[in-house]
Design a protein around this motif. Structure first.
Motif, PDB file in Angstrom:
ATOM      1  N   LEU A   1      37.098  33.613  43.977  1.00 30.46           N
ATOM      2  CA  LEU A   1      35.683  33.221  44.018  1.00 30.46           C
ATOM      3  C   LEU A   1      35.383  32.098  43.033  1.00 30.46           C
ATOM      4  N   VAL A   2      35.864  32.235  41.786  1.00 27.95           N
ATOM      5  CA  VAL A   2      35.535  31.231  40.767  1.00 27.95           C
ATOM      6  C   VAL A   2      36.503  30.051  40.787  1.00 27.95           C
ATOM      7  N   ASN A   3      37.506  30.106  41.683  1.00 31.67           N
ATOM      8  CA  ASN A   3      38.471  29.007  41.804  1.00 31.67           C
ATOM      9  C   ASN A   3      39.175  28.771  40.467  1.00 31.67           C
ATOM     10  N   ASN A   4      39.762  29.832  39.940  1.00 30.07           N
ATOM     11  CA  ASN A   4      40.368  29.802  38.610  1.00 30.07           C
ATOM     12  C   ASN A   4      41.657  28.973  38.618  1.00 30.07           C
ATOM     13  N   ALA A   5      41.683  27.920  37.835  1.00 31.63           N
ATOM     14  CA  ALA A   5      42.839  27.027  37.800  1.00 31.63           C
ATOM     15  C   ALA A   5      43.853  27.408  36.730  1.00 31.63           C
ATOM     16  N   ASP A   6      43.651  28.570  36.068  1.00 33.30           N
ATOM     17  CA  ASP A   6      44.567  28.878  34.962  1.00 33.30           C
ATOM     18  C   ASP A   6      44.629  30.379  34.664  1.00 33.30           C
ATOM     19  N   ARG A   7      45.000  31.185  35.673  1.00 32.98           N
ATOM     20  CA  ARG A   7      45.148  32.625  35.432  1.00 32.98           C
ATOM     21  C   ARG A   7      46.580  32.920  34.962  1.00 32.98           C
TER      22      ARG A   7
ATOM     23  N   VAL B   1      40.073  36.854  30.711  1.00 29.06           N
ATOM     24  CA  VAL B   1      39.472  35.928  29.751  1.00 29.06           C
ATOM     25  C   VAL B   1      39.994  34.518  30.007  1.00 29.06           C
ATOM     26  N   ASP B   2      39.393  33.542  29.298  1.00 30.35           N
ATOM     27  CA  ASP B   2      39.768  32.127  29.417  1.00 30.35           C
ATOM     28  C   ASP B   2      39.440  31.572  30.799  1.00 30.35           C
ATOM     29  N   HIS B   3      38.160  31.317  31.027  1.00 23.47           N
ATOM     30  CA  HIS B   3      37.708  30.835  32.328  1.00 23.47           C
ATOM     31  C   HIS B   3      37.043  29.466  32.244  1.00 23.47           C
ATOM     32  N   GLY B   4      37.557  28.611  31.362  1.00 21.94           N
ATOM     33  CA  GLY B   4      36.980  27.286  31.213  1.00 21.94           C
ATOM     34  C   GLY B   4      37.251  26.355  32.374  1.00 21.94           C
ATOM     35  N   VAL B   5      38.381  26.526  33.052  1.00 21.89           N
ATOM     36  CA  VAL B   5      38.720  25.625  34.160  1.00 21.89           C
ATOM     37  C   VAL B   5      38.518  26.374  35.480  1.00 21.89           C
ATOM     38  N   THR B   6      37.266  26.546  35.821  1.00 19.08           N
ATOM     39  CA  THR B   6      36.859  27.263  37.024  1.00 19.08           C
ATOM     40  C   THR B   6      35.771  26.471  37.747  1.00 19.08           C
ATOM     41  N   PHE B   7      35.476  26.900  38.967  1.00 23.11           N
ATOM     42  CA  PHE B   7      34.336  26.397  39.751  1.00 23.11           C
ATOM     43  C   PHE B   7      34.486  24.943  40.198  1.00 23.11           C
TER      44      PHE B   7
ATOM     45  N   PRO C   1      40.100  22.857  45.963  1.00 19.85           N
ATOM     46  CA  PRO C   1      40.964  24.024  45.740  1.00 19.85           C
ATOM     47  C   PRO C   1      41.821  23.832  44.493  1.00 19.85           C
ATOM     48  N   LYS C   2      41.676  24.727  43.529  1.00 19.64           N
ATOM     49  CA  LYS C   2      42.397  24.608  42.260  1.00 19.64           C
ATOM     50  C   LYS C   2      43.082  25.913  41.860  1.00 19.64           C
ATOM     51  N   LEU C   3      43.066  26.915  42.719  1.00 22.58           N
ATOM     52  CA  LEU C   3      43.530  28.239  42.322  1.00 22.58           C
ATOM     53  C   LEU C   3      44.991  28.208  41.887  1.00 22.58           C
ATOM     54  N   ARG C   4      45.199  28.485  40.601  1.00 24.64           N
ATOM     55  CA  ARG C   4      46.550  28.625  40.033  1.00 24.64           C
ATOM     56  C   ARG C   4      46.577  29.956  39.297  1.00 24.64           C
ATOM     57  N   THR C   5      47.441  30.855  39.742  1.00 21.77           N
ATOM     58  CA  THR C   5      47.389  32.216  39.245  1.00 21.77           C
ATOM     59  C   THR C   5      48.762  32.879  39.313  1.00 21.77           C
ATOM     60  N   VAL C   6      48.950  33.893  38.476  1.00 22.66           N
ATOM     61  CA  VAL C   6      50.153  34.717  38.559  1.00 22.66           C
ATOM     62  C   VAL C   6      49.907  35.950  39.432  1.00 22.66           C
ATOM     63  N   LEU C   7      48.761  36.013  40.094  1.00 23.85           N
ATOM     64  CA  LEU C   7      48.402  37.198  40.890  1.00 23.85           C
ATOM     65  C   LEU C   7      48.454  36.910  42.391  1.00 23.85           C
TER      66      LEU C   7
END
Length: 260
Positions: free
Chosen positions: A151-157, A173-179, A183-189
């Motif tokens: 949803l928040v398009n988290n670029a750094d999970r 935590v650490d959601h500075g590079v969102t929204f 498309p920027k989703l970068r995640t370990v999930l």
């Protein structure tokens, strides 16, 4: 949806914010401190490192916006987060959460030792050529963070951005590079890619979409641009239409680096 900044006799919004140290490994200026007896993290806007793909001076606002979306979902993913003046100027302040690392929800293990009921994200090898696997737990709490990140398009999970606490709860935590609008989703999930969302997850997304037309949308308008809110709305609608966890999009890496 309003921020509840009351804590016993402590005025979290206006009380003295005393710095106790700096988190040296953070990319941007990040400090730990206290407001009365409340431990907090403080990230001043003046300490944000410029990024090529995000407007300067907006990371703190994005962290607060992520908290508001977390609250709209009703899942308490993001600790209480707000903007206020501090010793180094206006910045994001967030209540500190002490993690319990007895069982980290994201890990790297030898490929022959992947535990049952854990999800595989990546496979590779160490400097000696021994096979390694990046894994994460298969839990409802972690699934919720994965949905939130879409949803928040988290670029750094990163794995270290997930804080395990008692009774199985997990904070993000650490959601500075969102929204971002792209498309920027970068995640370990990525462990649930293409799998169906469950009814609780669909209900949470439905709540966010509805609240975007009311108070949530009004609050986010003070923190994000119009196109960024429109993109958030579109991501909600897309998830509600597909009802599945997405696949990576675009040419950028699908995982952050470093992973932890």
């Amino acid at each position: 949806m309003r921020l509840d900044l009351e804590h016993d006799e402590v005025d979290l919004e206006h009380g003295d914010l005393e710095l106790e140290g700096r988190i040296a490994v953070a990319s941007n200026a990040t400090f730990v401190g206290t407001i009365g007896d409340v431990a907090v993290v403080y990230k001043p806007v003046a300490g944000e490192r410029p990024l090529w793909d995000f407007p300067d001076g907006t990371l703190a606002s994005r962290e607060v916006a992520a908290y508001l979306v977390s609250q709209a979902l009703g899942w308490t993913i993001v600790p209480l987060t707000w903007m206020r003046e501090g010793p180094l100027g206006v910045g994001m302040v967030q209540r500190w959460q002490e993690p319990d690392h007895e069982r980290d929800p994201v890990d790297v293990v030898p490929s022959h030792a992947v535990p049952d009921h854990w999800r595989t994200v990546l496979e590779g090898s160490d400097e000696g050529g021994r096979p390694l696997t990046v894994i994460h737990e298969d839990s409802a709490a972690l699934r919720r963070i994965a949905v939130f990140d879409v949803l928040v398009n988290n670029a750094d999970r990163k794995g270290s951005h997930i804080l395990p606490v008692s009774e199985g709860h997990r904070y993000g935590v650490d959601h500075g590079v969102t929204f971002h609008t792209e498309p920027k989703l970068r995640t370990v999930l990525w462990g649930w890619m293409d799998e169906a969302l469950d009814p609780d997850e669909i209900a949470g997304i439905t709540q966010v979409r509805a609240k975007l037309d009311g108070e949530l949308g009004e609050q986010l308008a003070t923190l994000l641009s119009g196109p960024e809110i429109e993109a958030l709305t579109a991501r909600c609608e897309r998830l509600l239409a597909t009802r599945t966890f997405p696949r990576p999009e675009g040419d950028a890496p699908a995982v952050p680096w470093p992973l932890f």
